[in-house]
Design a protein around this motif. Structure first.
Motif, PDB file in Angstrom:
ATOM      1  N   VAL A  93       7.635  13.669  21.243  1.00  0.00           N
ATOM      2  CA  VAL A  93       8.119  14.984  20.770  1.00  0.00           C
ATOM      3  C   VAL A  93       7.834  15.147  19.269  1.00  0.00           C
ATOM      4  O   VAL A  93       7.316  16.169  18.826  1.00  0.00           O
ATOM      5  CB  VAL A  93       9.645  15.096  21.054  1.00  0.00           C
ATOM      6  CG1 VAL A  93      10.270  16.221  20.240  1.00  0.00           C
ATOM      7  CG2 VAL A  93       9.899  15.304  22.540  1.00  0.00           C
ATOM      8  N   PHE A  94       8.137  14.087  18.503  1.00  0.00           N
ATOM      9  CA  PHE A  94       7.978  14.230  17.036  1.00  0.00           C
ATOM     10  C   PHE A  94       6.511  14.253  16.631  1.00  0.00           C
ATOM     11  O   PHE A  94       6.090  15.030  15.764  1.00  0.00           O
ATOM     12  CB  PHE A  94       8.719  13.097  16.321  1.00  0.00           C
ATOM     13  CG  PHE A  94      10.193  13.109  16.574  1.00  0.00           C
ATOM     14  CD1 PHE A  94      10.871  11.947  16.927  1.00  0.00           C
ATOM     15  CD2 PHE A  94      10.914  14.293  16.509  1.00  0.00           C
ATOM     16  CE1 PHE A  94      12.245  11.969  17.181  1.00  0.00           C
ATOM     17  CE2 PHE A  94      12.282  14.323  16.754  1.00  0.00           C
ATOM     18  CZ  PHE A  94      12.940  13.157  17.102  1.00  0.00           C
ATOM     19  N   LEU A 123      11.330   6.280  27.503  1.00  0.00           N
ATOM     20  CA  LEU A 123      11.736   5.718  26.208  1.00  0.00           C
ATOM     21  C   LEU A 123      10.804   6.208  25.097  1.00  0.00           C
ATOM     22  O   LEU A 123      11.139   6.176  23.928  1.00  0.00           O
ATOM     23  CB  LEU A 123      11.729   4.181  26.286  1.00  0.00           C
ATOM     24  CG  LEU A 123      12.635   3.573  27.383  1.00  0.00           C
ATOM     25  CD1 LEU A 123      12.475   2.062  27.438  1.00  0.00           C
ATOM     26  CD2 LEU A 123      14.098   3.950  27.148  1.00  0.00           C
ATOM     27  N   VAL A 146       9.677   9.288  24.937  1.00  0.00           N
ATOM     28  CA  VAL A 146       9.828  10.745  24.780  1.00  0.00           C
ATOM     29  C   VAL A 146      10.038  11.145  23.306  1.00  0.00           C
ATOM     30  O   VAL A 146       9.325  12.016  22.793  1.00  0.00           O
ATOM     31  CB  VAL A 146      10.981  11.272  25.669  1.00  0.00           C
ATOM     32  CG1 VAL A 146      11.538  12.588  25.160  1.00  0.00           C
ATOM     33  CG2 VAL A 146      10.503  11.398  27.108  1.00  0.00           C
ATOM     34  N   PRO A 147      11.017  10.506  22.610  1.00  0.00           N
ATOM     35  CA  PRO A 147      11.222  10.957  21.219  1.00  0.00           C
ATOM     36  C   PRO A 147       9.953  10.894  20.372  1.00  0.00           C
ATOM     37  O   PRO A 147       9.610  11.856  19.680  1.00  0.00           O
ATOM     38  CB  PRO A 147      12.299   9.982  20.708  1.00  0.00           C
ATOM     39  CG  PRO A 147      12.999   9.493  21.917  1.00  0.00           C
ATOM     40  CD  PRO A 147      11.964   9.452  22.998  1.00  0.00           C
TER      41      PRO A 147
END
Lengths: 53, 251, 222, 213
Positions: C175-176, C169, C171-172
């Motif tokens: 990544v950003f 959950l 991950v986003p």
């Protein structure tokens, strides 16, 4: 016929892919059937005992 | 509509009809799909025979995602209306979905190796599937860690819904992360861009996988109902034995 | 003062005092940052390229480290019942507790990221962007860790479970946050977009995680 | 308003009909009816495992009963105060800070804190961390929290368990004042509670047969 199995030289990749996929599927199917048989026999045994009282 | 199937008797009648047809359907579809995929459909001018891996790789991906969508929806139904059957569906979908996700990754690696020379490529789709597998493992680990069945069902449903809500955002962020570096991946296998001679066997195989999942889920749900009935009888038996034991002591 | 404010200031004091406050996660963060180069190798270019990712990942691990303690104690000592029955309600209590915890315990994430970025060979500009990105992402990471902590409260080996539940959950946000640092270092000009995405991720977590955590805690009360 | 008790709460009216409760698949209670109006006290007795605590948790709204309904009217603005076996005190927090927090959380005025601490004889422990209190002192601090809770319904799970005779009397006086101010008290207990004209609810099997006969 052997040309077919050679898969144009990629046999080492195509066949394992299918083998593993159907191993996974067979695993799921066998597990489901086995678990169903166990549940049925366990229920039958308990119901018999309940009826026998 | 949902409460219609909520009571077990009506579900049992439905399942008794659907399950054999699903098993039969899967067998027939595989019988048609496999030779079509392995023999009849032509090799690819670029990938030659390795394209045949697509016929197991792509259906696995679709089924892994479809199973998680089913898991999320049945969790939502269980969380809102507390239908036990929805929880049973979730418990049946999760392991099957996880296996399909794992199969997708393995077949993806076997496909990538000859084409890109690497066992694992951090391609956007494969990486998203890896995260989906982690979501499955998290769901199953959480349910396994909680003894109380009701709490496990409720906690599981909350996690599955959170996963489903986050799936598009995760997919977006992985695509975002991926497109900055690599050109769009070589595998163009979504939708009409592939030739009819490959689209048909792929569709048949996808239907075969779907029928298989349907059969697995219905069969597992019926088994879970039997296990629950057995557990009730077992608890009644324990109470009877305990009562007899204490009587013996009282005399 | 309002119930929510009372919750916030109490949890702020408790987070600061209990369990050594920010020391645990900060030490964990620094350990990861110190060991990574030993694993990756001393070559400057590799470290600079891997820098933003390693720093963001170490920050993520730091948010997971105390998550077990977040609701485990409340479930055991009867606080959960009091928060559920309070006028503010469980979701507000969870939100206030997580924000207070983030402020009191995770404030070192951004400064540590800045210093580590310099140590990994990034210029001051990209280092600042990376620590700003982690400042924006930290609340979201903490809220998701809190959600996982609520689901696993009181369970055996909850720490392992929390990591497995929270990681996908998060991950986003990972990544950003890392993407912002990398974009700044490579001069692709995309750091602004990444920063906004990281902020959006935290806002989404702000809206959803407390509801999910409250539902999980209410299930535990049954 | 008698000192040491916040009394501007909304009166609560508790009614339950046909309540059935189970725990881990085992039925504990079936077809249970009870009611408690403002000023009344309901004492729930019964052997261990007969569902006393589960019933309290159902009244508090933590558990949904398998059958039947439990109403605490008026549902929208009645506050419920809870005292479980675990008092909900944080070891690192001092007694005064804990009570100040709970007063703010429940919207009781801060001036009440001092008199309430006097009443429950915890004033001398104000600066002590809750982790260092004895079981009796912790229970008295939790009872002080209840006095500050501004709630129309008090739910107590074996409140007298760790209390000595003097503290039990202190609790009796607090309950009497609270009931006089229109509060409702629902408590489980093993020992007989010396609260005047309380209504009893026995969950033992014998009582259940009597009810269903």
């Amino acid at each position: 016929m052997s040309a077919f199995f050679a898969m144009d030289g990629y046999a080492a990749f195509v066949w394992p892919a299918y083998a593993l996929t159907f191993a996974g599927i067979a695993g799921l199917v066998i597990l489901a059937i086995k678990r169903r048989k166990d549940a049925e026999s366990r229920l039958k045994r308990l119901e018999a005992e309940e009826a026998g009282l | 509509m949902f409460s219609y199937f909520a009571n077990p008797e009506r579900f049992e009648r439905l399942a008794r009809v659907v399950t054999p047809w699903a098993w039969g359907g899967a067998a027939v579809l595989f019988a048609i799909g496999l030779p079509w995929a392995l023999v009849i459909s032509p090799p690819d001018y670029q990938q030659s025979e390795t394209v045949r891996i697509m016929y197991v790789h792509v259906p696995s991906a679709w089924l892994a995602m479809a199973a998680y969508a089913g898991l999320g929806v049945s969790s939502f139904i269980y969380f809102i209306w507390r239908h036990n059957l929805a929880d049973l569906a979730a418990r049946a979908l999760a392991p099957a979905g996880a296996v399909f996700a794992a199969l997708c990754l393995v077949t993806g690696a076997l496909w990538g190796r000859p084409m890109w020379g690497a066992w694992w490529v951090w391609d956007a789709r494969l990486t998203s599937m890896l995260v989906l597998l982690l979501l499955y493992l998290g769901y199953m680990a959480l349910r396994a860690a909680i003894e109380d069945e009701k709490l496990a069902a409720r906690a599981g449903s909350i996690l599955a819904m959170a996963g489903l809500i986050n799936l598009p955002i995760i997919k977006f962020s992985v695509d975002w992360w991926n497109t900055l570096h690599q050109p769009a991946s070589v595998i163009r296998f979504d939708g009409p861009t592939i030739h009819a001679s490959k689209l048909w066997p792929l569709s048949v195989m996808a239907l075969a996988f779907t029928a298989l999942l349907t059969a697995l889920v219905f069969s597992t749900m019926r088994t879970l109902i039997l296990e629950r009935r057995a557990a009730v009888l077992e608890r009644k038996r324990e109470q009877r034995l305990e009562a007899e034991a204490s009587e013996g002591f009282a005399e | 003062m309002s119930a929510a404010l009372a919750l916030f200031s109490r949890e702020l004091k408790l987070a600061w005092a209990g369990g050594g406050g920010p020391a645990g996660p900060a030490a964990f963060n620094l350990a990861a940052l110190a060991l990574a180069p030993l694993a990756i190798g001393p070559d400057g270019d590799t470290l600079a390229a891997a820098g933003p990712g390693v720093i963001a990942f170490a920050a993520l691990l730091a948010t997971l480290q105390p998550a077990e303690r977040l609701f485990g104690e409340d479930a055991a000592d009867g606080t959960l019942e009091l928060y559920a029955l309070s006028g503010a309600g469980l979701a507000t209590a969870v939100l206030m507790k997580t924000l207070a915890f983030t402020l009191a315990v995770f404030w070192p994430i951004a400064p540590i990221a800045f210093i580590a970025a310099l140590a990994y060979g990034l210029e001051a500009g990209p280092a600042l962007i990376l620590s700003l990105a982690l400042l924006l992402a930290a609340p979201g990471l903490a809220l998701i860790a809190a959600f996982a902590g609520a689901l696993a409260a009181g369970l055996k080996r909850a720490g392992l479970l929390i990591a497995l539940i929270a990681a996908p959950l998060q991950v986003p946000l990972l990544v950003f946050a890392a993407g912002a640092g990398r974009a700044a270092a490579e001069g692709t000009g995309l750091e602004g977009a990444n920063l906004m995405m990281a902020a959006a991720g935290s806002l989404a977590a702000l809206a959803l995680a407390p509801l999910g955590a409250a539902a999980a805690l209410r299930a535990r009360l049954e | 308003m008698s000192d040491g008790l916040s009394a501007e709460f909304t009166r609560a009216d508790v009614r339950a009909a046909g309540v059935a409760l189970s725990r881990g698949g085992r039925t504990l209670v079936r077809g249970l009816n009870f009611a408690a109006a403002p000023g009344e006290a309901l004492a729930i007795t019964g052997p261990n495992g007969s569902g006393k605590t589960t019933l309290l948790r159902a009244v508090a709204g933590f558990i949904r009963p398998d059958a039947g309904e439990i109403h605490v009217e008026p549902a929208s603005d009645v506050k419920i105060a809870w005292l479980g076996h675990a008092e909900g005190l944080k070891p690192a927090e001092t007694v005064r800070d804990a009570l100040t927090f709970h007063a703010a959380l429940q919207g009781a005025s801060p001036e009440l804190i001092e008199p309430v601490m006097e009443r429950m004889a915890v004033a001398h422990l104000a600066r002590r961390a809750c982790g260092t209190l004895s079981a009796g002192q912790r229970r008295r601090t939790a009872l002080a929290r209840l006095a500050l809770s501004n709630a129309g319904l008090w739910i107590l799970d074996e409140p007298t368990a760790p209390l000595d005779a003097v503290s039990r009397a202190r609790l009796g006086a607090l309950i009497a004042d609270y009931r006089a101010a229109g509060g409702v008290v629902i408590a489980t207990t093993h020992a007989a509670l010396d609260w005047p004209d309380q209504t009893g609810l026995d969950l033992s099997d014998a009582a259940r047969e009597a009810r269903s006969a």
